[in-house]
Write a protein that holds these residues in place. Structure first.
Motif, PDB file in Angstrom:
ATOM      1  N   PRO A 507       1.201  -1.278   0.073  1.00  0.00           N
ATOM      2  CA  PRO A 507       0.571  -0.016  -0.088  1.00  0.00           C
ATOM      3  C   PRO A 507       0.459   1.307   0.036  1.00  0.00           C
ATOM      4  O   PRO A 507       1.893   1.304   0.245  1.00  0.00           O
ATOM      5  CB  PRO A 507      -0.530   0.003   1.412  1.00  0.00           C
ATOM      6  N   LEU A 508       0.368   2.289  -0.860  1.00  0.00           N
ATOM      7  CA  LEU A 508       1.099   2.927  -0.568  1.00  0.00           C
ATOM      8  C   LEU A 508       0.329   4.798   0.478  1.00  0.00           C
ATOM      9  O   LEU A 508      -0.902   5.237  -0.047  1.00  0.00           O
ATOM     10  CB  LEU A 508       1.220   3.844  -2.404  1.00  0.00           C
ATOM     11  N   LEU A 509       1.246   5.161   1.008  1.00  0.00           N
ATOM     12  CA  LEU A 509       0.635   5.454   2.120  1.00  0.00           C
ATOM     13  C   LEU A 509       1.049   7.526   2.346  1.00  0.00           C
ATOM     14  O   LEU A 509       2.438   7.613   1.881  1.00  0.00           O
ATOM     15  CB  LEU A 509       0.750   5.791   3.768  1.00  0.00           C
ATOM     16  N   ASP A 513       1.417  16.220   4.670  1.00  0.00           N
ATOM     17  CA  ASP A 513       3.031  17.580   4.834  1.00  0.00           C
ATOM     18  C   ASP A 513       3.538  16.799   3.565  1.00  0.00           C
ATOM     19  O   ASP A 513       4.996  17.588   3.513  1.00  0.00           O
ATOM     20  CB  ASP A 513       3.255  17.273   5.846  1.00  0.00           C
ATOM     21  N   GLY A 514       3.316  15.913   2.159  1.00  0.00           N
ATOM     22  CA  GLY A 514       4.513  15.335   1.535  1.00  0.00           C
ATOM     23  C   GLY A 514       5.107  14.707   1.519  1.00  0.00           C
ATOM     24  O   GLY A 514       5.888  13.756   0.477  1.00  0.00           O
ATOM     25  N   SER A 548      -4.912  11.833   5.684  1.00  0.00           N
ATOM     26  CA  SER A 548      -3.722  11.247   5.049  1.00  0.00           C
ATOM     27  C   SER A 548      -4.303   9.979   3.961  1.00  0.00           C
ATOM     28  O   SER A 548      -5.674  10.562   4.017  1.00  0.00           O
ATOM     29  CB  SER A 548      -3.018  10.094   5.759  1.00  0.00           C
ATOM     30  N   THR A 549      -4.184   9.996   2.748  1.00  0.00           N
ATOM     31  CA  THR A 549      -4.704   9.131   1.749  1.00  0.00           C
ATOM     32  C   THR A 549      -3.600   7.709   2.166  1.00  0.00           C
ATOM     33  O   THR A 549      -2.570   7.585   1.406  1.00  0.00           O
ATOM     34  CB  THR A 549      -4.684  10.105   0.362  1.00  0.00           C
ATOM     35  N   LEU A 550      -4.566   6.782   1.714  1.00  0.00           N
ATOM     36  CA  LEU A 550      -4.036   5.358   1.675  1.00  0.00           C
ATOM     37  C   LEU A 550      -4.431   5.169  -0.003  1.00  0.00           C
ATOM     38  O   LEU A 550      -6.367   4.501  -0.483  1.00  0.00           O
ATOM     39  CB  LEU A 550      -5.024   4.559   2.577  1.00  0.00           C
ATOM     40  N   ARG A 609      -9.780   7.785   2.556  1.00  0.00           N
ATOM     41  CA  ARG A 609      -9.329   9.217   2.555  1.00  0.00           C
ATOM     42  C   ARG A 609      -9.800   9.329   4.133  1.00  0.00           C
ATOM     43  O   ARG A 609     -10.877   8.900   4.024  1.00  0.00           O
ATOM     44  CB  ARG A 609      -9.209  10.631   1.607  1.00  0.00           C
ATOM     45  N   LEU A 610      -8.899  10.054   4.759  1.00  0.00           N
ATOM     46  CA  LEU A 610      -9.653  10.546   6.349  1.00  0.00           C
ATOM     47  C   LEU A 610      -9.217  11.817   6.301  1.00  0.00           C
ATOM     48  O   LEU A 610      -9.145  12.315   6.040  1.00  0.00           O
ATOM     49  CB  LEU A 610      -8.064   9.679   6.996  1.00  0.00           C
TER      50      LEU A 610
END
Length: 613
Positions: A507-509, A513-514, A548-550, A609-610
């Motif tokens: 998975p890509l987190l 903050d970039g 954040s986005t997963l 997405r949180l």
């Protein structure tokens, strides 16, 4: 030393005079006419080929002056000795060649010859000349025969090469349109000036799907392509007859040689039999049209009009039409056109193109079968991809992109659902294989995994272990990869991700903050690869920052032919990071849109997405 000749020369002279039978034996070993001449121009030896060519017995030639006996002008008159190239070469002791000289035969006739003379020496001294000659007329006939044979062999090789190339090229695609486009490019201009393909589609409809012409000519005129109605009463044209199960047809054929007298009667009988068969076939075809008016038998007037206009427009002088496929399973017709009257099609062309038509028909049939299977697999996958929940403040989005045209649909899938303990399950998976079986296997795993995850509140690794144990017994899947994750936490946060991976890309987190990193922990063996029930799959945990986005994805998103996996992972990371502040649906769409060309696999993408703080 006598007469200026040393002992060695004198010995050579004696050998020359003492062994005439030696030269005769040499001459007799050759099939080409050979005459051996001494330094005085007298004939020393001749072979049987010389006797036959000149109609003279050897006894009448031996000892005679070769020029006086044989050499004549075109009118039969004698030629001055100083104009004889053979005598000049003899005097100089050099080689010479000539063509067109006339030799006098024993029957008084003249034979035009081509000749080649080579000097003979013994111990370095000239002893005469060897003359090889042949009948020009016979040579020219032999050369023409050899040239014709060579040309026929080259033509056959070219035809066989073309058939092999077409078989190879068409076998590389499972798309009908692409196959026919490639076919046209191979046939024009190598075998024809124009090519047209008519296919049977739907309920007996005829569709002219491809027209290929010379470079710079309009090969896509709308009135040459498109669907053709079935109604009409005009006589059947070539494609219509072939589509109705007729034999390959050839018009404007190269004239056949005149038959020998003893063959004329047999040929006439055969033609009468063929004409009778043709009439019976047409009569049967008319009856079938009446019975099967709603079927595929009537392909006459409109197709005839389109086809005749096509032939007139391109200036056809020779036309060849063959069925695509076998006679009992015709899928269409291929028409080739030549516009040069001096270069019509012949029976050999008909045979080669007939073979091509059978092969192309098989390709089209396979492509259609593949298309139907692909449509079923894609529909199955889409129908099994359940609507996503929207649990509280969490947002989910997903995309499924089937493999590009020409590739088979695989077993990629995503899923998301709420569990009894309030956690949200996220699944991304890929069944090994690219066909309807893989899609069916995906459906099996999809249902079983939902049941196992719902049944017990246990870590993802334990759920996947139970899935692995059951997979061999209750599914047809031999191997698969997947990530099963739980998004855990109170409804208002904070949240954490607990997951396990069965050989699947990580998975890509993405963080506000970039930051962007792959979650590579929790890796275990592929489903179906465990070596027993003793080991347990690892779990990993990662806090999920607000905002954040997963991204969970299948390998089609990061694997492109000609590029390695690290390159694909880096590209996805950069693209996703550039889109991290976009709405979740936009991010998913753009990530897929930025995929490089050349992908051959289907893609499943699941995004979480949180809420921002």
């Amino acid at each position: 030393m006598a007469n200026g000749v040393g002992p060695g020369a004198e010995g050579a002279e004696r050998r020359w005079a003492a062994e005439p039978e030696f030269w005769q034996r040499i001459a007799e070993q050759l099939d080409t006419a050979l005459t051996v001449i001494d330094t005085a121009g007298r004939i020393v030896a001749v072979n049987r080929a010389t006797e036959l060519l000149l109609a003279r017995p050897a006894a009448t030639m031996l000892g005679a002056d070769v020029h006086e006996l044989l050499h004549r002008g075109p009118d039969g008159g004698r030629i001055p000795r100083d104009q004889c190239l053979l005598l000049q070469a003899l005097a100089r002791g050099t080689a010479a060649r000539g063509e067109g000289d006339c030799y006098l035969r024993g029957d008084g006739g003249l034979t035009a010859v081509s000749w080649s003379a080579s000097p003979l020496t013994d111990d370095g001294l000239p002893r005469g000349i060897a003359l090889l000659f042949s009948d020009i007329a016979a040579d020219r006939g032999a050369r023409r025969e050899r040239a014709a044979y060579t040309s026929a062999l080259e033509d056959l090789t070219e035809r066989l090469t073309l058939v092999a190339e077409i078989t190879d090229v068409l076998g590389q695609t499972l798309e009908t349109d692409e196959a026919l486009a490639r076919l046209g490019r191979l046939l024009v201009p190598r075998l024809a000036d124009w090519a047209a393909v008519d296919l049977l589609v739907g309920s007996g409809q005829v569709h002219r799907v491809a027209v290929t012409g010379p470079a710079g000519r309009d090969a896509s005129r709308e009135d040459w392509r498109g669907p053709v109605p079935r109604t009409g009463n005009a006589a059947l044209t070539q494609p219509a007859r072939v589509l109705n199960g007729g034999e390959p047809m050839l018009q404007g054929q190269k004239p056949e040689p005149e038959p020998a007298p003893e063959q004329e009667q047999e040929q006439e009988e055969q033609e009468q039999e063929q004409e009778q068969e043709r009439k019976e076939t047409e009569k049967a075809g008319q009856g079938q049209e009446e019975v099967r008016e709603g079927g595929c038998a009537r392909r006459d007037s409109p197709l005839t009009a389109v086809h005749d206009d096509f032939l007139r427009s391109v200036g056809a002088t020779s036309v060849l039409t063959v069925p695509l496929g076998a006679q009992r399973q015709v899928t269409g017709a291929l028409t080739l056109v030549r516009t040069n009257p001096a270069h019509p099609f012949d029976a050999a062309d008909l045979e080669v193109v007939g073979d091509i038509g059978r092969r192309v028909g098989l390709v089209i049939d396979n492509a259609r079968r593949f298309g139907r299977q692909r449509a079923v697999a894609e529909a199955m996958q889409r129908n099994l991809l359940a609507p996503l929940p929207q649990p509280g403040p969490l947002r989910l989005a997903a995309r499924y992109q089937p493999a590009p045209a020409g590739s088979q649909v695989g077993g990629d899938w995503y899923d998301a659902f709420e569990l009894k303990d309030g956690a949200v399950a996220l699944v991304i998976g890929d069944v090994v294989g690219h066909d309807l079986t893989a899609a069916a296997g995906m459906a099996q795993l999809h249902g079983i995994l939902r049941s196992l995850a719902w049944d017990r509140a246990e870590p993802p690794g334990a759920v996947v272990d139970r899935l692995d144990d059951a997979m061999q017994a209750v599914t047809t899947v031999s191997m698969a990869t997947l990530v099963l994750a739980r998004v855990e936490g109170p409804r208002t946060g904070p949240w954490a991700l607990r997951w396990t991976s069965a050989g699947h890309p990580p998975p890509l987190l993405l963080t506000p903050d970039g930051g962007a990193r792959y979650l590579e922990a929790g890796q275990g063996l592929l489903l179906g690869a465990r070596l027993g029930a003793g080991g347990r799959r690892p779990d990993a945990t990662e806090p999920l920052p607000p905002g954040s986005t997963l991204l969970l994805y299948t390998d089609g998103l990061v694997e492109v032919p000609g590029s390695d996996l690290d390159t694909g992972l880096g590209r996805l990371r950069r693209n996703a990071l550039a889109l991290v502040h976009e709405p979740l649906d936009t991010l998913c769409d753009e990530v897929l849109a930025r995929m490089p060309a050349g992908s051959t696999d289907d893609i499943a993408l699941l995004a979480l997405r949180l809420p921002a703080p």
